[in-house]
Design an enzyme around this catalytic site. Structure first.
Site, short mmCIF file in Angstrom:
data_model
loop_
_atom_site.label_atom_id
_atom_site.label_comp_id
_atom_site.label_asym_id
_atom_site.label_seq_id
_atom_site.Cartn_x
_atom_site.Cartn_y
_atom_site.Cartn_z
N LEU A 184 0.81 -1.15 -0.10
CA LEU A 184 0.11 -0.10 0.01
C LEU A 184 0.95 1.19 -0.09
CD1 LEU A 184 -3.11 -0.92 2.42
CD2 LEU A 184 -2.75 -1.39 -0.06
N ILE B 82 7.23 -6.96 -0.24
CA ILE B 82 7.79 -8.42 -0.71
C ILE B 82 9.15 -8.54 -0.57
CG2 ILE B 82 6.28 -8.56 -2.72
CD1 ILE B 82 8.36 -7.06 -4.68
N ALA C 164 5.47 -3.48 -7.77
CA ALA C 164 6.63 -2.76 -8.33
C ALA C 164 6.43 -1.20 -8.11
CB ALA C 164 6.67 -2.99 -9.87
N ASP D 79 6.96 -4.02 -22.02
CA ASP D 79 7.47 -3.78 -23.24
C ASP D 79 8.58 -2.77 -23.25
OD1 ASP D 79 6.26 -1.49 -23.12
OD2 ASP D 79 5.07 -1.71 -24.77
N GLU D 80 8.89 -2.00 -21.95
CA GLU D 80 9.86 -1.00 -22.13
C GLU D 80 11.28 -1.76 -21.93
OE1 GLU D 80 9.11 2.09 -19.61
OE2 GLU D 80 7.03 2.26 -20.14
N TYR E 108 13.46 2.88 -14.59
CA TYR E 108 12.30 1.80 -14.48
C TYR E 108 12.39 0.79 -15.33
CZ TYR E 108 7.48 -0.35 -15.48
OH TYR E 108 6.87 -1.25 -15.61
N LYS F 180 13.08 -3.22 -14.38
CA LYS F 180 12.21 -4.38 -14.82
C LYS F 180 12.96 -5.49 -15.79
CE LYS F 180 8.36 -4.79 -14.33
NZ LYS F 180 7.56 -5.35 -13.27
P1 NAD Z 1 0.88 0.43 -9.60
O1 NAD Z 1 1.78 1.20 -9.51
O2 NAD Z 1 -0.84 0.88 -9.97
O3 NAD Z 1 0.70 -0.84 -8.59
C1 NAD Z 1 1.71 -1.13 -7.86
C2 NAD Z 1 1.32 -1.85 -6.70
O4 NAD Z 1 2.38 -2.43 -6.18
C3 NAD Z 1 0.65 -0.93 -5.52
O5 NAD Z 1 -0.36 -1.55 -5.01
C4 NAD Z 1 1.97 -0.88 -4.40
O6 NAD Z 1 1.36 -0.64 -3.24
C5 NAD Z 1 2.49 -2.24 -4.70
N1 NAD Z 1 4.15 -2.32 -4.35
C6 NAD Z 1 5.08 -1.38 -4.67
N2 NAD Z 1 6.14 -1.93 -3.87
C7 NAD Z 1 5.62 -2.86 -3.20
C8 NAD Z 1 6.45 -3.78 -2.38
N3 NAD Z 1 7.87 -3.27 -1.95
N4 NAD Z 1 5.86 -4.63 -1.63
C9 NAD Z 1 4.59 -5.02 -1.87
N5 NAD Z 1 3.88 -4.12 -2.82
C10 NAD Z 1 4.26 -3.10 -3.32
O7 NAD Z 1 1.43 -0.37 -11.09
P2 NAD Z 1 0.40 -1.09 -12.14
O8 NAD Z 1 0.50 0.00 -13.35
O9 NAD Z 1 -0.70 -1.87 -11.76
O10 NAD Z 1 1.81 -2.30 -12.93
C11 NAD Z 1 1.76 -3.42 -11.95
C12 NAD Z 1 2.89 -4.24 -12.62
O11 NAD Z 1 2.72 -4.42 -13.98
C13 NAD Z 1 4.11 -3.68 -12.43
O12 NAD Z 1 5.12 -4.77 -12.38
C14 NAD Z 1 4.42 -3.02 -13.84
O13 NAD Z 1 5.74 -3.03 -14.04
C15 NAD Z 1 3.92 -3.81 -14.67
N6 NAD Z 1 3.12 -3.45 -15.87
C16 NAD Z 1 2.32 -2.30 -16.03
C17 NAD Z 1 1.92 -1.71 -17.24
C18 NAD Z 1 0.97 -0.55 -17.34
O14 NAD Z 1 0.71 0.10 -18.21
N7 NAD Z 1 0.44 -0.43 -16.06
C19 NAD Z 1 2.31 -2.34 -18.49
C20 NAD Z 1 3.20 -3.50 -18.36
C21 NAD Z 1 3.74 -3.83 -17.17
O1 DAU Z 2 4.76 0.34 -22.03
C1 DAU Z 2 4.43 -0.20 -20.61
C2 DAU Z 2 4.53 0.86 -19.63
O2 DAU Z 2 3.72 1.71 -19.61
C3 DAU Z 2 4.51 0.19 -18.02
O3 DAU Z 2 5.54 -0.63 -17.76
C4 DAU Z 2 4.53 1.55 -17.01
O4 DAU Z 2 4.53 0.89 -15.74
C5 DAU Z 2 3.44 2.25 -17.42
O5 DAU Z 2 3.50 3.61 -16.60
C6 DAU Z 2 3.39 2.86 -18.64
O6 DAU Z 2 4.74 3.60 -19.05
P1 DAU Z 2 4.55 5.02 -19.70
O7 DAU Z 2 5.79 5.90 -19.47
O8 DAU Z 2 4.43 4.75 -21.25
O9 DAU Z 2 3.28 5.69 -19.31
P2 DAU Z 2 2.77 7.06 -19.01
O10 DAU Z 2 1.36 7.14 -18.86
O11 DAU Z 2 3.66 7.80 -17.97
O12 DAU Z 2 3.17 7.97 -20.26
C7 DAU Z 2 2.44 7.70 -21.51
C8 DAU Z 2 3.14 8.53 -22.52
O13 DAU Z 2 2.52 9.69 -22.47
C9 DAU Z 2 4.51 8.59 -22.52
O14 DAU Z 2 5.00 9.06 -23.92
C10 DAU Z 2 4.71 9.95 -21.96
C11 DAU Z 2 3.62 10.83 -22.11
N1 DAU Z 2 2.90 11.89 -21.15
C12 DAU Z 2 2.88 11.06 -19.87
C13 DAU Z 2 2.69 11.77 -18.74
C14 DAU Z 2 2.54 11.36 -17.37
C15 DAU Z 2 2.84 13.18 -21.49
O15 DAU Z 2 3.01 13.44 -22.52
N2 DAU Z 2 2.70 13.82 -20.28
C16 DAU Z 2 2.34 13.48 -19.11
O16 DAU Z 2 2.12 14.01 -18.15
#
Ligand code: NAD
Ligand code: DAU
Length: 356
Positions: free
Chosen positions: A36, A61, A84, A131-132, A156, A160
């Site tokens: 949290l 974790i 994460a 994918d990053e 980041y 990963k």
């Molecule tokens: P998020 O930031 O919304 O959620 C992350 C969660 O992990 C939170 O609930 C946080 O409290 C928990 N957390 C963080 N550190 C912790 C720790 N040390 N121990 C236990 N819990 C912990 O993230 P998300 O967008 O839901 O992403 C979840 C996973 O999916 C991540 O591993 C992220 O890299 C991966 N991912 C996300 C996206 C995306 O677009 N959101 C895309 C590809 C991969």
């Molecule tokens: O590709 C998967 C990833 O997507 C995940 O692994 C990450 O956890 C997730 O956060 C996301 O990363 P991005 O950096 O792509 O997401 P974000 O929403 O931060 O940004 C999306 C795009 O928009 C990126 O090109 C940056 C741009 N952006 C983002 C913010 C926050 C803006 O132009 N303005 C902004 O204020």
């Protein structure tokens, strides 16, 4: 699967996965372990089907003793690691937390699995990847497939990538049945307003500038979160141990086109708003350092081996997402108005705006 540990299950993607798992595996007991942080909340787990099969534990974790206790008590046969630090911009301003949660945290989970799963056969460890890890694509490059080389470019992404390498090393060295599910940009309900799509909706609704980094021509591969979770569940159930599976949405608008589309959807839903047309609020601001230009995933493996494909087209997903944020203003405002988020906005955006 009888007993499953979901780490990070109170975050955005993890909470959708917990909901899906309880519905899709009617016999399974699910334990969510989540620290949290600012990004996680029990509110995200408020509408679970059959909550009697779900246990929530607040914890880190990185806490090996807690992991030992949970593994002993619940006898997990599967673990899915969502936990994460997930925001690229935060990793640029403070990388240390990303190494601790994403690299050391994954290591601690792998170690716990190695200690407790003395016969690892049939026990599955799914590491949620991104994918990053591949870096960025040029305009004419083909999408990444599972054999594309890792070339992460933000702290980041590097954290990963490190976790992916460790997880696969535990498969090769210790025989753990490790799987990687590699998602592209997820979007949908319950996403924290630090991320682009909810940020645009929240800023527009409150009549504040909508920040677009750089020239706004970067491209992401958008995947509706329920499709992403369905893909991860398919990997968990039927993926081959030691393999990665790309899960991408196949929709790659420029950031500018995406942001304008969200503004148009809001215009249609809020004809009386004083902030219309919402696109007037868009501001170009200084770019993200090292900003990856383009992402795109080749999902042929997941389609062929798992029968998975994304079902929700971008237009439908955006409509659903906008509607959810309009209907859940309290959830959004609790996050957007928190002192933590206001401090984040100052830290990340005030310098940017003055540089533009
Ligand atoms: P998020 O930031 O919304 O959620 C992350 C969660 O992990 C939170 O609930 C946080 O409290 C928990 N957390 C963080 N550190 C912790 C720790 N040390 N121990 C236990 N819990 C912990 O993230 P998300 O967008 O839901 O992403 C979840 C996973 O999916 C991540 O591993 C992220 O890299 C991966 N991912 C996300 C996206 C995306 O677009 N959101 C895309 C590809 C991969
Ligand atoms: O590709 C998967 C990833 O997507 C995940 O692994 C990450 O956890 C997730 O956060 C996301 O990363 P991005 O950096 O792509 O997401 P974000 O929403 O931060 O940004 C999306 C795009 O928009 C990126 O090109 C940056 C741009 N952006 C983002 C913010 C926050 C803006 O132009 N303005 C902004 O204020």
């Amino acid at each position: 699967m009888r007993s499953i540990l979901i780490t990070g299950g109170a975050g955005f993607a993890g909470s959708h996965f917990v909901r899906l798992l309880l519905a899709a595996e009617p016999e399974a007991r699910v334990v969510t372990l989540d620290l949290l942080t600012y990004a996680g909340s029990r509110d995200n787990l408020r509408d679970l089907p059959d909550p009697s099969r779900h246990t929530f534990v607040q914890g880190d974790i990185n806490d090996a003793a807690l992991l030992d206790e949970l593994f002993a008590r619940h006898e997990f046969d599967a673990l899915v690691n969502f936990a994460a630090e997930s925001h690229v911009d935060r990793s640029i301003l403070g990388p240390g937390a990303f190494l601790q949660a994403n690299v050391n945290g994954a290591f601690q989970l792998l170690e716990a699995a190695r200690r407790h799963w003395t016969d690892p056969r049939g026990r599955r460890f799914l590491q949620v990847s991104t994918d990053e890890v591949f870096g960025e694509l040029g305009p004419d490059d083909p999408p990444w497939d599972e054999s594309s080389p890792y070339a992460p470019r933000s702290p980041y992404a590097a954290s990963k990538a490190a976790a992916d390498h460790l997880a696969l090393a535990y498969h090769h060295t210790y025989g753990l049945e490790v799987l990687l599910g590699r998602c592209s940009n997820l979007y949908g309900p319950y996403q924290h307003p630090e991320k682009l799509i909810p940020l645009v909706i929240e800023r527009a609704l409150s009549g504040q500038p909508v920040p677009l980094y750089g020239d706004g021509q970067q491209m992401r591969d958008w995947l509706y979160v329920e499709d992403g979770c369905a893909g991860l569940l398919a990997v968990l159930r039927a993926g081959r141990p030691g393999q990665a599976y790309n899960l991408g949405g196949g929709h790659q608008p420029t950031n500018e086109a995406l942001v304008r589309r969200i503004c148009d959807l809001l215009d249609g839903r809020l004809p009386g708003s004083p902030h219309r047309p919402f696109s007037r609020l868009i501001r170009r601001v200084a770019d993200r350092p090292g900003h990856d230009r383009r992402y795109a995933l080749d999902t042929a493996r997941a389609r062929a081996e798992l029968g998975w494909r994304p079902r929700v087209p971008l237009e439908e997903g955006l409509n659903r997402t906008v509607d959810w944020y309009l209907q859940n203003r309290q959830w959004v405002e609790a996050r957007a108005r928190s002192g933590e988020h206001q401090a984040w906005l100052r830290q990340n955006y005030s310098q940017r705006e003055s540089e533009d």
